[in-house]
Design a protein around this motif. Structure first.
Motif: not given
Ligand code: C2E
Ligand code: MG
Ligand code: MG
Ligand code: MG
Length: 290
Positions: A179-196
């Motif tokens: 995950x690039x540019x982590x923390x700059x968007x709004x969907x951070x936590x959802x991403x971590x869960x889904x994108x593994x």
């Protein structure tokens, strides 16, 4: 802006909007056969392990040398390429070049470097991305585990289910995701869960704020690192520019670093030269005590 417009604000405004639009249309048009005209190239930027300075891999970054306008930043033309769809052939070109380069370094015995390639959300909307990417990796004959796709965090939440499904098919083939540019968007936590993802890249905005007088940013960075670690995801800091930042990140337990302090993005030839002289280590500046 021509001289005759000088007296009038309205005309001045119109003409500047006009020229912005013109510039955009020109870029749009010139992007159409940019591959055939051989104007694209890749630069590579080192990513190193924070504790040891050992080289972890490189990130491929696209460069466009326009015959008239000179170098155009990817930040300026990638969004346009996404809109027109030109990103599809361009993205495939980038992946093919990067894979071929990875194989070249590995086969020459220089280094089996992890190769990171940026993939824009728009590319993941393409039905054929999985087949096309797998074909490119197969024909380059690289170990898919040496390939990392960097997905920027900032994209529409509606696109997530489809993107997750495609990325998981790529992951099944051994390709890794960051995950690039982590923390700059709004969907951070959802991403971590889904994108593994296997790697989380802290946005360089956070790193730029690391100074002695900014405890809050320091706390944010520490929090992102421990979030990553508790999910068994490695964490890389982007945009490391000063020895102070490097030292802070080491102490905070950040796994990897990337930034001008370690090295700017450079063409293949320069990186090859660097690998020949100091093969697998980035030597931290003398000023660092550890
Ligand atoms: P990114 O993937 O987050 O790449 C990092 C950007 O930060 C690069 O800019 C890099 O040159 C720059 N950078 C690296 N270290 C430092 C530092 O210490 N300080 C500062 N201030 N900047 C640093 P670049 O090459 O202009 O690329 C900008 C963005 O364009 C990339 O951000 C990525 O999102 C996109 N991009 C680049 N190449 C590609 C590509 O092949 N495909 C796609 N889809 N996007 C790309
Ligand atoms: Mg990136
Ligand atoms: Mg990015
Ligand atoms: Mg980034």
């Amino acid at each position: 802006r021509s001289k005759k417009n000088n007296g009038s604000k309205a005309v001045f405004f119109d003409s500047s909007i006009g020229s912005e639009l013109e510039r955009r249309l020109e870029i749009e048009n010139d992007l159409n056969n940019v591959i055939e005209r051989n104007e694209l190239s890749l630069h590579y930027q080192l990513q190193v392990h924070a504790r040891t300075g050992r080289i972890a891999g490189v990130e491929a970054l696209l460069r466009w040398k326009h015959p008239v306008k000179g170098y155009i930043s990817p930040a300026d033309f990638i969004p346009i390429a996404e809109e027109t769809g030109a990103i599809k052939p361009i993205g495939e070109w980038v992946l093919r070049q990067a894979c071929m380069q990875q194989r070249k370094w590995a086969r020459s015995g220089l280094a089996n470097l992890r190769m990171s390639v940026n993939v824009s959300p728009r590319q993941l909307q393409d039905d054929h991305i999985v087949e096309s990417f797998l074909e490119i990796v197969r024909s380059a004959e690289i170990d898919p585990r040496m390939l990392v796709l960097e997905i920027t965090e900032t994209f529409a939440v509606n696109d997530i289910p489809v993107a997750v499904e495609r990325l998981s098919r790529l992951r099944q083939a051994g390709i890794r995701v960051a995950i690039d540019d982590f923390g700059s968007g709004y969907a951070s936590l959802k991403y971590l869960k889904n994108f593994k993802p296997s790697l989380l890249k802290i946005d360089r905005g956070f790193i730029a704020c690391i100074r002695q007088d900014d405890e809050e940013s320091a706390d944010m960075v520490r929090a992102i690192i421990s979030l990553g670690h508790s999910l068994k995801i490695e964490v890389l800091a982007e945009g490391v520019e000063t020895p102070e930042q490097l030292e802070f990140l080491r102490e905070a337990g950040c796994d990897e670093m990337q930034g001008y302090l370690i090295g700017r993005p450079i063409p293949e030839s320069e990186l090859t030269e660097r690998l020949q002289t100091s093969p697998l280590y980035f030597m931290p500046p003398d000023s660092i005590s550890s």
